[in-house]
Write a protein that holds these residues in place. Structure first.
Motif, PDB file in Angstrom:
ATOM      1  N   VAL A   1       0.840  -1.200   0.000  1.00 59.04           N
ATOM      2  CA  VAL A   1       0.000   0.000   0.000  1.00 59.04           C
ATOM      3  C   VAL A   1       0.875   1.250   0.000  1.00 59.04           C
ATOM      4  O   VAL A   1       0.651   2.191  -0.765  1.00 59.04           O
ATOM      5  CB  VAL A   1      -0.964   0.000   1.205  1.00 59.04           C
ATOM      6  CG1 VAL A   1      -1.595   1.364   1.386  1.00 59.04           C
ATOM      7  CG2 VAL A   1      -2.041  -1.062   1.012  1.00 59.04           C
ATOM      8  N   VAL A   2       1.917   1.233   0.834  1.00 63.25           N
ATOM      9  CA  VAL A   2       2.792   2.405   0.907  1.00 63.25           C
ATOM     10  C   VAL A   2       3.492   2.625  -0.435  1.00 63.25           C
ATOM     11  O   VAL A   2       3.461   3.723  -1.014  1.00 63.25           O
ATOM     12  CB  VAL A   2       3.828   2.213   2.042  1.00 63.25           C
ATOM     13  CG1 VAL A   2       4.879   3.314   1.993  1.00 63.25           C
ATOM     14  CG2 VAL A   2       3.133   2.187   3.387  1.00 63.25           C
ATOM     15  N   VAL A   3       4.108   1.566  -0.959  1.00 65.63           N
ATOM     16  CA  VAL A   3       4.870   1.704  -2.203  1.00 65.63           C
ATOM     17  C   VAL A   3       3.962   2.112  -3.354  1.00 65.63           C
ATOM     18  O   VAL A   3       4.276   3.026  -4.124  1.00 65.63           O
ATOM     19  CB  VAL A   3       5.590   0.375  -2.529  1.00 65.63           C
ATOM     20  CG1 VAL A   3       6.233   0.448  -3.908  1.00 65.63           C
ATOM     21  CG2 VAL A   3       6.635   0.079  -1.479  1.00 65.63           C
ATOM     22  N   LEU A   4       2.821   1.447  -3.462  1.00 66.49           N
ATOM     23  CA  LEU A   4       1.938   1.730  -4.588  1.00 66.49           C
ATOM     24  C   LEU A   4       1.356   3.134  -4.500  1.00 66.49           C
ATOM     25  O   LEU A   4       1.178   3.802  -5.515  1.00 66.49           O
ATOM     26  CB  LEU A   4       0.813   0.695  -4.657  1.00 66.49           C
ATOM     27  CG  LEU A   4       1.257  -0.720  -5.037  1.00 66.49           C
ATOM     28  CD1 LEU A   4       0.122  -1.717  -4.861  1.00 66.49           C
ATOM     29  CD2 LEU A   4       1.748  -0.762  -6.475  1.00 66.49           C
ATOM     30  N   SER A   5       1.055   3.592  -3.277  1.00 65.02           N
ATOM     31  CA  SER A   5       0.511   4.944  -3.148  1.00 65.02           C
ATOM     32  C   SER A   5       1.526   5.960  -3.641  1.00 65.02           C
ATOM     33  O   SER A   5       1.190   6.888  -4.386  1.00 65.02           O
ATOM     34  CB  SER A   5       0.152   5.251  -1.691  1.00 65.02           C
ATOM     35  OG  SER A   5      -0.742   4.278  -1.214  1.00 65.02           O
ATOM     36  N   MET A   6       2.790   5.763  -3.248  1.00 69.88           N
ATOM     37  CA  MET A   6       3.819   6.706  -3.693  1.00 69.88           C
ATOM     38  C   MET A   6       3.954   6.663  -5.207  1.00 69.88           C
ATOM     39  O   MET A   6       4.015   7.695  -5.881  1.00 69.88           O
ATOM     40  CB  MET A   6       5.154   6.370  -3.033  1.00 69.88           C
ATOM     41  CG  MET A   6       5.151   6.626  -1.530  1.00 69.88           C
ATOM     42  SD  MET A   6       6.791   6.593  -0.782  1.00 69.88           S
ATOM     43  CE  MET A   6       7.430   5.020  -1.236  1.00 69.88           C
ATOM     44  N   LEU A   7       3.985   5.461  -5.733  1.00 71.86           N
ATOM     45  CA  LEU A   7       4.152   5.308  -7.178  1.00 71.86           C
ATOM     46  C   LEU A   7       2.976   5.927  -7.934  1.00 71.86           C
ATOM     47  O   LEU A   7       3.153   6.574  -8.968  1.00 71.86           O
ATOM     48  CB  LEU A   7       4.290   3.824  -7.523  1.00 71.86           C
ATOM     49  CG  LEU A   7       4.528   3.518  -8.994  1.00 71.86           C
ATOM     50  CD1 LEU A   7       5.798   4.184  -9.478  1.00 71.86           C
ATOM     51  CD2 LEU A   7       4.611   2.017  -9.224  1.00 71.86           C
ATOM     52  N   LEU A   8       1.778   5.736  -7.383  1.00 73.41           N
ATOM     53  CA  LEU A   8       0.589   6.261  -8.053  1.00 73.41           C
ATOM     54  C   LEU A   8       0.674   7.782  -8.163  1.00 73.41           C
ATOM     55  O   LEU A   8       0.447   8.359  -9.224  1.00 73.41           O
ATOM     56  CB  LEU A   8      -0.669   5.846  -7.281  1.00 73.41           C
ATOM     57  CG  LEU A   8      -1.990   6.185  -7.946  1.00 73.41           C
ATOM     58  CD1 LEU A   8      -2.198   5.329  -9.178  1.00 73.41           C
ATOM     59  CD2 LEU A   8      -3.157   5.991  -6.987  1.00 73.41           C
ATOM     60  N   VAL A   9       1.046   8.414  -7.057  1.00 71.78           N
ATOM     61  CA  VAL A   9       1.128   9.874  -7.064  1.00 71.78           C
ATOM     62  C   VAL A   9       2.224  10.332  -8.028  1.00 71.78           C
ATOM     63  O   VAL A   9       2.029  11.249  -8.843  1.00 71.78           O
ATOM     64  CB  VAL A   9       1.375  10.401  -5.640  1.00 71.78           C
ATOM     65  CG1 VAL A   9       1.648  11.894  -5.670  1.00 71.78           C
ATOM     66  CG2 VAL A   9       0.169  10.099  -4.761  1.00 71.78           C
ATOM     67  N   TYR A  10       3.369   9.652  -7.969  1.00 69.58           N
ATOM     68  CA  TYR A  10       4.470   9.982  -8.879  1.00 69.58           C
ATOM     69  C   TYR A  10       3.995   9.860 -10.334  1.00 69.58           C
ATOM     70  O   TYR A  10       4.227  10.744 -11.171  1.00 69.58           O
ATOM     71  CB  TYR A  10       5.643   9.041  -8.587  1.00 69.58           C
ATOM     72  CG  TYR A  10       6.875   9.225  -9.449  1.00 69.58           C
ATOM     73  CD1 TYR A  10       7.242  10.480  -9.940  1.00 69.58           C
ATOM     74  CD2 TYR A  10       7.684   8.128  -9.765  1.00 69.58           C
ATOM     75  CE1 TYR A  10       8.380  10.631 -10.717  1.00 69.58           C
ATOM     76  CE2 TYR A  10       8.820   8.269 -10.536  1.00 69.58           C
ATOM     77  CZ  TYR A  10       9.157   9.532 -11.030  1.00 69.58           C
ATOM     78  OH  TYR A  10      10.272   9.670 -11.808  1.00 69.58           O
ATOM     79  N   GLY A  11       3.303   8.767 -10.631  1.00 66.33           N
ATOM     80  CA  GLY A  11       2.806   8.548 -11.986  1.00 66.33           C
ATOM     81  C   GLY A  11       1.837   9.639 -12.409  1.00 66.33           C
ATOM     82  O   GLY A  11       1.898  10.145 -13.532  1.00 66.33           O
ATOM     83  N   PHE A  12       0.946  10.042 -11.494  1.00 66.75           N
ATOM     84  CA  PHE A  12      -0.010  11.108 -11.806  1.00 66.75           C
ATOM     85  C   PHE A  12       0.725  12.409 -12.106  1.00 66.75           C
ATOM     86  O   PHE A  12       0.362  13.154 -13.016  1.00 66.75           O
ATOM     87  CB  PHE A  12      -0.973  11.333 -10.633  1.00 66.75           C
ATOM     88  CG  PHE A  12      -2.059  10.278 -10.517  1.00 66.75           C
ATOM     89  CD1 PHE A  12      -2.257   9.348 -11.527  1.00 66.75           C
ATOM     90  CD2 PHE A  12      -2.873  10.229  -9.399  1.00 66.75           C
ATOM     91  CE1 PHE A  12      -3.257   8.389 -11.423  1.00 66.75           C
ATOM     92  CE2 PHE A  12      -3.876   9.265  -9.286  1.00 66.75           C
ATOM     93  CZ  PHE A  12      -4.061   8.346 -10.288  1.00 66.75           C
ATOM     94  N   VAL A  13       1.767  12.678 -11.302  1.00 66.72           N
ATOM     95  CA  VAL A  13       2.490  13.944 -11.491  1.00 66.72           C
ATOM     96  C   VAL A  13       3.172  13.949 -12.860  1.00 66.72           C
ATOM     97  O   VAL A  13       3.110  14.936 -13.602  1.00 66.72           O
ATOM     98  CB  VAL A  13       3.505  14.143 -10.348  1.00 66.72           C
ATOM     99  CG1 VAL A  13       4.441  15.298 -10.656  1.00 66.72           C
ATOM    100  CG2 VAL A  13       2.762  14.395  -9.040  1.00 66.72           C
ATOM    101  N   ILE A  14       3.805  12.825 -13.209  1.00 64.29           N
ATOM    102  CA  ILE A  14       4.466  12.749 -14.516  1.00 64.29           C
ATOM    103  C   ILE A  14       3.424  12.863 -15.631  1.00 64.29           C
ATOM    104  O   ILE A  14       3.633  13.519 -16.644  1.00 64.29           O
ATOM    105  CB  ILE A  14       5.218  11.404 -14.668  1.00 64.29           C
ATOM    106  CG1 ILE A  14       6.279  11.274 -13.596  1.00 64.29           C
ATOM    107  CG2 ILE A  14       5.833  11.277 -16.055  1.00 64.29           C
ATOM    108  CD1 ILE A  14       7.555  11.969 -13.891  1.00 64.29           C
TER     109      ILE A  14
END
Lengths: 130, 331, 847
Positions: free
Chosen positions: B89-102
């Motif tokens: 959950v922690v890793v995916l949440s960070m990745l999701l936000v990073y992906g949205f920003v990109i």
């Protein structure tokens, strides 16, 4: 251990639905937000877009809040929601198992709906972004 | 564990192989703004993913042959909740936000007056490229895209027939060309040079031969190129080339192809006005040159099966050479 | 959960010897040529698995041909056209003819055993599904030999697959052949759902169900909701190809993306449809190999359910590069992240179970394949998360990176567990176990070969190589990576070959093999014969064989429930959904030619249509319906009164209403039809969003006057009431005078149904609406087409019920046939009313 009437089989079906409350609300949520966003963006494409965009974001955030609240409520008020769907309590010796998996599923569904709502906060409503 | 070391070695080995690869169409060698952002994203995810994979291998190894005390720690629901729920959950949440920003970074700037706008139309199995200059005049070319470095260029992607996908990996990710729609891809070249792209959506028959080149030039070079490219075909005084020109017009090539400045004004096939100046022939299937032209005219169904141009075997060898020389001279 | 073993067993021993002989006689497998009529689940399961494995090998050979072609640059080993056919058939065969069928086959084979049921509830239906699939599959695959194979890719995107760009019958073989096999998959799914929910042994509550049963339940439920979308898509595409109804042509208001939405709404769940059962198998094997109960059983159940649901929210994931708004992509990126969590739960549950083992994890062939699976699947899952991040997918989409990812997930996630399964469960049906030595060779060759073949493709793809190219230019420098991949593919194929050699040497069908060789805890390792277990145990835990050491002996001696055949025919115990309390004894059908004929003629109908032999196709279709009717006529056996199954339990032998297994099956059929119709509603609204300009009243002839839909609706409502009234007038058992009114009411109701569809179509024809004019008109007629289809089935069922009434096989206490007809009637009427509201209401609202 005598046979039971048809009622109990329908209740059994109801209990299955009760277990799935979280994911079912999740699927309604996805349908509502994806449907409304696609529709509003398609209608708004040529005209002034800012009003439509605000509408999209509002709908998504509102739907997300409502759905998360609904799932959260169901996960807390177990007996009430089960009675609503299946009339009566689940079999007593199955209660623990049914409630546990129902709650974890509810939790995962809330997370998934939160993830979707997050998109609306970060990204513009209708742009292709390419 | 030995399997993990084996994997690392293999992985490193493959990267070495990659370095030996031609980078002309490689997403690993970005020369465009979007491709650069994605390349960073790729390496971040690859390194994180690699660490997670190693972690899983180590945990499995411990579960199989670790000491009792270690194994006991792994053998409860607590471990599953930690490693299987909380950590993802922690890793995916960070990745999701990073992906949205990109993803959000791809938002094109509001259209300005001097933004450059080109249209690319996918056709089975080549690319029709239409350039618009600042005054709104347009001219056509094919299978090659010239862009100035450092300026965002709007590419309007459409298709004439089936779905194609425009992909110039060193500049940006791909975007499909879909009947009835205009998809807009904004690319910004960050470096001078020639790169290659290819159709990424299976489009039938000769899908494998639907490529193109992108030439990123300094704005000055680009202006110069635009000025020359928008003009009519160069007149060539060479005798053989002149004979080739006659052959071209007499044999009816102008029914499909346009050479501006001549009577040839067909709109079915690629515009050949400056075909001799391009980097390749037949949608980056052949190198450019007289020999390739001759080969293509008589033998194109073997070179690029099912392409829409019939092979022409009506010419004598010397006629074919004249025709090829003429086309090569269209710089 | 830690109940003690019941002090008194349900039945007293010793049991009479004749009981076993009777069971053997009743459940005997037909011999010789008549083997084709077999319905016993172990035999059907074995043939089914064998057929699916054959398709795996065939499609694998196609893969080797492709790898040979790609081994070096500018290769001419295969022609462009043949390569395009081969990759289409490879993908289609692996997905539709191998992956889904083999999982259904494993369900047919293992579920009754795991649930200690005598058989699945509809044995002929699974045999029908198998034959239909084998015939359809073989014909489909053989098109590659005649240059008739489809070449539009397994995803068949229009407009490439429209007649304009794909003339000839090639694409039709895909549409009709695969569409037909999907119907067979749905038949299997209905069987599995009812089997898992209703044929569990007494005491096996939901919480005590083997994980594989959970996985198969979710698998089948996903088929029910996912497959109708692609069935609708294939219908639309075939209608456009054959009759020019423009659903996908942009110039006439259609949209190519509609296909992609429908296809991937099926296609993404499909991946998990394939993976979940394999994960279920792993969850069954690991506890045995570690000799300890599964850690995190409840979490795994949650993971399976969550995956099943979330996988329906991922379909746009395959359309990230189509240019739809970024925020739409973000929704699906988010769902893709959410679906990764359940997979994480499963992986760490398996690791925890391995760690919990009472002794170190046994390393043998099944466990090697499982460990190989774990590694490959985790890697594939991680690249799956990568491509779920939208911008990265802009690069990776449609490149060899995706080829690598999908093979890691599917081969890793499904094929490796499958081979573990072959080695682990072979003793259930084979006298000899498979070889440990050959198995290890097979594993290592497959594992090393697989990674050598597919790992480099991650790099090849990002180095710029797109998918589905039959060759590439030498100067791009992709040769070396491709050569390595090709070498790996051949190494992997050698592994599969060694497995086949092992099969030939050691697999001998028949009982008498080693009993419970792995010391497993679940019921499928009870002593078995053609009739499954001699008696059905009362289950008190998840691993009954571990917790009740004498269980095998007791079951064999017939000391548990139903040690005999009290009705004198095939039968199994039906239990309640949640708690698995025995409810009644279901009488089942035995061997028959009817379902075989039905499969042959149904296949004939679809395949003959493909080659446009319409007349023979229609004859074949009529023969198929006749076969179905004869088949159905033999079912619904009369009540045999109450019978004793032991433990003081007396069960009825006939049941109607919501307790009946057939009621449940009918409800699932209705769900299938409903999801097909919902897909239609989605398509209608979707095309309106894309092309409102062709919609009535502005872009098409105005709608017919309201009298048409109102009359149509009145017919539906009256018909429904008639059916309801007819239900109140069923004759009593043995009644001498046949009330002619009841069948007459049914026939009238059927006529109303036909009339309703007729009025609706007539109304639109009168306005001059031409179905090939634009996407709106095509969608209008499509609504009637779907309702007409449901009405056709309902009318046949009504006529069937009339026949049963007249021949006195249908009366108040034996009313299942009528109940089914009535349920379908009401469903069809409901769908028809929804259709009328949509077709006549929506344009008026927006107009």
């Amino acid at each position: 251990m005598r046979r039971m009437g048809p009622r109990s089989n329908l209740q059994g079906m109801g209990t299955l639905v009760f277990i799935l409350v979280g994911p079912i609300v999740w699927s309604v949520h996805l349908t509502v937000i994806y449907g409304s966003q696609s529709l509003l963006c398609a209608l708004n494409l040529s005209e002034d877009r800012s009003a439509g965009n605000a509408a999209v974001v509002t709908i998504i955030l509102f739907a997300t809040a409502v759905c998360i609240a609904a799932v959260g409520f169901s996960a807390v008020r177990i007996r009430f929601v089960h009675a609503l769907i299946a009339r009566g309590d689940p079999p007593a010796d199955q209660m623990g198992f049914i409630v546990t998996i129902m709650r974890i599923l509810a939790g995962l569904s809330i997370l998934a709906m939160f993830y979707v709502g997050l998109g609306a906060v970060i990204l513009p409503a209708c742009d292709q972004l390419r | 564990m030995s399997k993990g070391r084996f994997r690392t070695t293999v992985g490193a080995g493959l990267l070495v192989l990659l370095a030996a690869c031609n980078q002309e169409q490689s997403a690993f060698a970005p020369t465009g703004a979007e491709a650069e952002r994605i390349n960073v994203l790729f390496w971040v995810m690859t390194i994180a993913g690699g660490l997670i994979l190693v972690g899983v291998i180590v945990l499995s190894a411990v579960a199989i042959c670790g000491r009792e005390t270690l194994r006991a720690r792994l053998s409860g629901e607590r471990f599953i909740r930690g490693a299987g729920i909380a950590f993802p959950v922690v890793v995916l949440s960070m990745l999701l936000v990073y992906g949205f920003v990109i993803l959000g970074a791809g938002a094109s700037a509001p259209p300005s007056d001097n933004e450059m706008r080109f249209a690319i139309r996918g056709e089975q199995w080549w690319w029709r490229v239409t350039y618009f200059d600042a005054d709104g005049n347009s001219f056509e070319s094919a299978n090659e895209l010239h862009v100035p470095v450092g300026q965002p260029v709007r590419l309007e992607l459409t298709t004439a027939d089936v779905i194609h996908s425009f992909w110039a990996p060193r500049l940006a990710g791909k975007l499909d060309m879909i009947p009835g729609r205009i998809n807009v891809l904004t690319i910004t070249a960050t470096e001078e040079g020639i790169s290659r792209g290819q159709c990424a959506e299976y489009c039938g028959g000769a899908h494998a031969f639907m490529s193109f080149h992108v030439v990123a030039q300094t704005p000055e070079d680009f202006e110069e190129w635009m000025a020359k490219e928008s003009g009519p075909a160069v007149k060539n005084e060479n005798e053989r080339a002149a004979r080739g020109r006659e052959l071209f017009l007499d044999a009816g090539c102008g029914g499909c192809h346009t050479i501006r400045g001549t009577a040839a004004a067909g709109a079915i096939g690629p515009d050949l006005t400056h075909v001799g100046g391009r980097h390749s022939l037949a949608a980056a299937t052949l190198p450019n040159g007289a020999a390739a032209f001759a080969d293509w005219i008589s033998n194109n169904q073997h070179i690029k099966p099912e392409n829409k141009m019939p092979p022409y075997n009506i010419f004598t060898q010397s006629q074919l050479e004249d025709l090829a020389l003429y086309l090569e001279s269209l710089k | 959960m830690n109940q003690q073993y019941p002090a008194e067993l349900p039945n007293k021993g010793p049991r009479p010897k004749e009981e076993v002989e009777e069971l053997e006689r009743i459940w005997a497998t037909p011999k010789g040529f008549k083997l084709l009529t077999v319905v016993n689940n172990t035999v059907v399961g074995t043939i089914y698995i064998g057929a699916a494995f054959l398709f795996f090998v065939l499609a694998g050979i196609l893969a080797l041909l492709m790898r040979t072609q790609l081994a070096v640059a500018d290769n001419n080993f295969l022609s462009q056209d043949l390569y395009n056919q081969i990759f289409t058939v490879h993908g289609t065969t692996m997905m539709f003819l191998f992956a889904v069928p083999i999982v259904e086959a494993l369900g047919v084979m293992l579920l009754p055993q795991m649930l200690a049921a005598r058989d699945l509830p509809f044995p002929r239906l699974s045999a029908f599904a198998m034959w239909a699939y084998i015939i359809g599959g073989l014909v489909f695959f053989s098109t590659i030999f005649y240059d008739m194979a489809p070449k539009g890719g397994w995803f068949m995107y229009p407009p490439l697959t429209l007649t304009e760009y794909s003339p000839g019958n090639n694409a039709d073989f895909w549409l009709l052949g695969i569409g037909f096999i999907e119907i067979s998959a749905i038949a299997g799914a209905i069987e599995i759902i009812v089997g898992v929910l209703r044929t569990r042994p007494p005491g096996m509550t939901l919480a005590k169900m083997p994980i594989f049963a959970w996985a198969m339940l979710i698998f089948a439920a996903m088929i029910v909701f996912a497959f109708p979308a692609v069935i609708l898509a294939t219908m639309l595409l075939e209608l456009e190809r054959s009759f020019g109804w423009p659903f996908f042509t942009a110039a006439l208001g259609g949209d190519a993306l509609l296909w992609q939405h429908l296809f991937w709404f099926f296609g993404h769940p499909e991946v998990y449809i394939i993976f979940l059962p394999a994960a279920g198998l792993v969850s069954m094997m690991i506890p045995t190999l570690a000799q300890t109960p599964l850690i995190g059983y409840r979490l795994i159940v949650v993971a399976l359910i969550a995956t099943g649901f979330f996988s329906f929210g991922l379909w746009v994931h395959h359309m990230f590069t189509t240019g739809i708004p970024g925020l739409s992509l973000a929704f699906f990126s988010a769902a893709s992240m959410a679906v990764a969590i359940p997979s994480g739960i499963q992986v760490f549950s398996w690791i925890a179970t391995i760690a919990a083992g009472k002794r170190p994890f046994r390393i043998n062939v099944p466990s090697l394949f499982i460990l190989g699976f774990l590694f490959i699947f985790v890697l594939g899952g991680l690249t799956g998360v990568m491509v779920a991040v939208v911008p990265f997918d802009f690069q990776a989409h449609d490149t060899y990176f995706i080829v690598a990812h999908l093979h890691y997930v599917l081969v890793g996630g499904m094929v490796f567990p499958l081979f573990a399964t072959f080695y682990y469960w072979a003793p259930m049906v084979s006298r000899k176990m498979l070889s440990e030595r050959l198995g290890r060779w097979a594993f290592w060759l497959m594992f090393i070969g697989f990674n050598t073949a597919f790992f480099p493709m991650h790099i090849t793809g990002l180095a710029g190589m797109p998918r589905r190219v039959w060759t590439y230019s030498g100067y791009l420098g992709w040769d070396l990576l491709n050569s390595i991949s090709t070498a790996g593919a051949f190494i992997m194929a050698t592994g599969v070959l060694i497995f086949i050699i092992d099969l030939i040497r050691n697999f001998r069908f028949g009982g008498g093999g080693p009993e419970n060789p792995w010391n497993a805890g679940t019921l499928e390792f009870l002593p078995n014969d053609v009739y499954s277990t001699r008696s059905v145990p009362h289950v008190t835990s998840r691993e009954p064989l571990w917790d009740q050491p004498d269980l095998a002996q007791q079951v064999r001696e017939g000391l548990h429930y139903l040690p005999n055949a009290p009705t004198g025919g095939r039968e199994t115990i039906i239990t309640s959904v949640i708690e698995a309390k025995p409810q009644y004894l279901m009488q089942m059908a035995g061997s028959s030619w009817t379902h075989v004929a039905a499969a042959v003629f149904t296949a004939g109908f679809f395949l003959l249509l493909t080659i446009k032999a319409v007349a023979i196709a229609l004859i074949s279709g009529v023969l198929a319906i006749v076969s179905f009717i004869v088949w159905g006529w033999q079912l619904d056996k009369p009540d045999q009164g109450e019978v004793d199954i032991g433990g003081g339990i007396r069960l009825p032998t006939y049941m109607t209403g919501p307790s009946s297994h057939s009621w449940w099956a009918m409800v699932i059929v209705m769900l299938v039809a409903a999801s097909l119709f919902v897909s239609y509603i989605f398509s209608y609204l979707y095309l309106w969003i894309v092309s409102p300009e062709v919609w009535a009243p502005a872009g098409s002839p105005a709608l017919p006057p309201l009298t048409y839909p109102v009359n149509s609706a009145i017919l539906l409502v009256f018909g429904s009431v008639l059916v309801y009234r007819a239900g109140k007038r069923l004759p009593a058992a043995g009644q001498l005078h046949l009330p002619l009114l009841t069948p007459a009411m049914l026939i009238l109701a059927a006529a109303f149904l036909a009339g309703s569809v007729g009025v609706e179509v007539l109304g639109h024809l009168r306005t001059g609406l031409d179905p090939s004019a634009n996407s709106y008109s095509a969608m209008v007629y499509m609504g009637s087409f779907l309702t007409g289809q449901a009405a056709f089935a309902t009318i046949i069922l009504c006529a069937f019920a009339c026949g049963r009434l007249v021949s006195k096989r249908l009366y108040q206490k034996r009313s299942v046939t009528f109940d089914n007809a009535a349920l379908l009637y009401w469903y069809t009427a409901g769908q028809g009313l929804c259709g009328l509201v949509l077709i006549h209401g929506f344009p008026r609202v927006i107009g």
